[in-house]
Design an enzyme around this catalytic site. Structure first.
Site, mmCIF file in Angstrom:
data_model
loop_
_atom_site.group_PDB
_atom_site.id
_atom_site.type_symbol
_atom_site.label_atom_id
_atom_site.label_comp_id
_atom_site.label_asym_id
_atom_site.label_seq_id
_atom_site.Cartn_x
_atom_site.Cartn_y
_atom_site.Cartn_z
ATOM 1 N N CYS A 134 0.831 -1.202 0.000
ATOM 2 C CA CYS A 134 0.000 0.000 0.000
ATOM 3 C C CYS A 134 0.868 1.255 0.000
ATOM 4 O O CYS A 134 1.367 1.677 1.042
ATOM 5 C CB CYS A 134 -0.935 -0.022 1.214
ATOM 6 N N CYS A 137 -0.411 4.115 2.099
ATOM 7 C CA CYS A 137 -0.161 3.979 3.544
ATOM 8 C C CYS A 137 1.319 4.215 3.876
ATOM 9 O O CYS A 137 1.636 4.867 4.865
ATOM 10 C CB CYS A 137 -0.498 2.572 4.048
ATOM 11 N N ASP A 138 2.215 3.652 3.075
ATOM 12 C CA ASP A 138 3.620 3.576 3.492
ATOM 13 C C ASP A 138 4.600 4.382 2.640
ATOM 14 O O ASP A 138 5.791 4.430 2.961
ATOM 15 C CB ASP A 138 4.072 2.099 3.501
#
Ligand code: NAP
Length: 307
Positions: A134, A137-138
């Site tokens: 992701c 997200c990261d």
């Protein structure tokens, strides 16, 4: 005769837990099965920085624990077991854990999706420590670093483009020379100077001792090995919805996602779905939570209409 719950929720990611908060708070008797991965995919990430309301970010596991406790406040009961069978052919609907039978007037399916993995030991070892599925997200953790995205579909193109906001260089690695992505997405990555596309290669090993330092690549046609230096790898080789349990019970699409027929209701009256199990496209914690709220409101309305 066991209790007949108003709502049984299967799955405990943001969609299931939000459905639980809404159902509990609406005074519906609610039971939630925590499912194959209690807390869902967020428990495999570190800090979540894009869930509104937490200006400093919040650890994924902490966010899920808060949601669980919030639903408990409204009387939601939890079962920490995996559902093994469902029977939606009659009313009430039946849910089984081995020989144990549970009954409900409505069911919300929120079993989520798993990112498809390459199946390497090294990919598991570095999961959430340099290997992710992701970018939203990261990606932030790879500021001024070099990363690779594995995959040749729209997700890989989107993830790669997004990662160039942070990384100095992004490789896209595709196993053939045929990219599955749409032309517009391909044109966008080709125009991005930070992106280098590597065709006919597959990641054979994630290299590194305590952190990711590179990838060993295998040429898909010749089998020849090569190495590139990277600080992280993002997998974008598709998601697999967790729907094995439901395949003879509700309609699934050709990729195995639960089809929603009317708002969040599936092909079976009184059975609803929420979150990644029905979502090809957004797959964010916040969209998932929103759809859990929608499914709970739809279930409540169904109960009022089907007294
Ligand atoms: P996808 O289109 O199914 O692409 C998956 C990619 O991963 C393909 O390149 C595939 O290669 C590769 N792959 C699969 N298994 C692999 C393996 N074991 N090893 C190496 N490579 C592997 O999946 P997606 O990109 O997640 O997209 C899913 C759907 O969402 C699509 O319909 C897409 O259009 C849509 N989507 C749309 C947008 C947008 O419009 N903004 C953004 C993201 C996703 P092969 O081609 O060789 O099989």
């Amino acid at each position: 005769m066991s209790e007949i719950y108003d709502v049984i929720i299967i799955g405990s990611g943001p969609s299931g837990l939000t459905a639980a908060v809404y159902s509990g708070r609406a005074n519906l008797t609610t039971l939630l099965f925590e499912g194959w991965q209690p807390g869902g995919q967020l428990t495999t990430t570190t800090v979540v920085e894009n869930f509104p309301g937490f200006k400093e970010g919040i650890q994924g596991t902490q966010l899920m624990m808060e949601m669980k406790e919030q639903a408990k406040r409204f009387g939601v009961e939890y079962v920490s077991k995996d559902v093994t069978k469902v029977d939606f052919s009659g009313n009430p609907k039946k849910i089984y854990v081995g020989d144990e039978e549970y009954q409900a007037k409505t069911v919300i399916i929120s079993t989520g999706a798993r990112p498809r993995m390459l199946g390497l030991e090294s990919e598991k070892k570095f999961w959430a420590k340099g290997v992710s599925a992701c970018a939203t997200c990261d990606g932030f953790f790879f500021k001024d670093k070099v990363v690779a995205v594995m995959g040749g579909g729209d997700s890989a193109m989107e993830e790669a483009n997004f990662l160039t906001k942070f990384a100095t260089k992004v490789y896209i690695i595709n196993r053939t020379d045929q990219f599955r992505a749409s032309q517009i997405m391909l044109d966008r990555v080709k125009a991005n100077e930070k992106i280098e596309m590597l065709s006919s290669k597959v990641v054979d090993e994630v290299l590194g001792d305590t952190k990711v330092t590179g990838l060993r690549l295998k040429d898909y046609a010749s089998g020849e090995m090569s190495e590139i230096e990277v600080d992280g790898m993002f997998l974008a080789i598709g998601h697999i919805p967790v729907t094995e349990l439901f395949k003879n019970e509700v309609e699934l699409d050709s990729m195995g996602f639960v089809v929603q027929k009317e708002n969040t209701m599936t092909s079976v009256s009184g059975v609803f779905s929420a979150g990644d199990v029905s979502d090809h496209r957004y797959r964010q914690a916040i969209t998932s939570a929103g759809s859990g709220c929608m499914a709970s409101i739809d279930a409540k309305k169904w109960l009022e209409d089907n007294k």
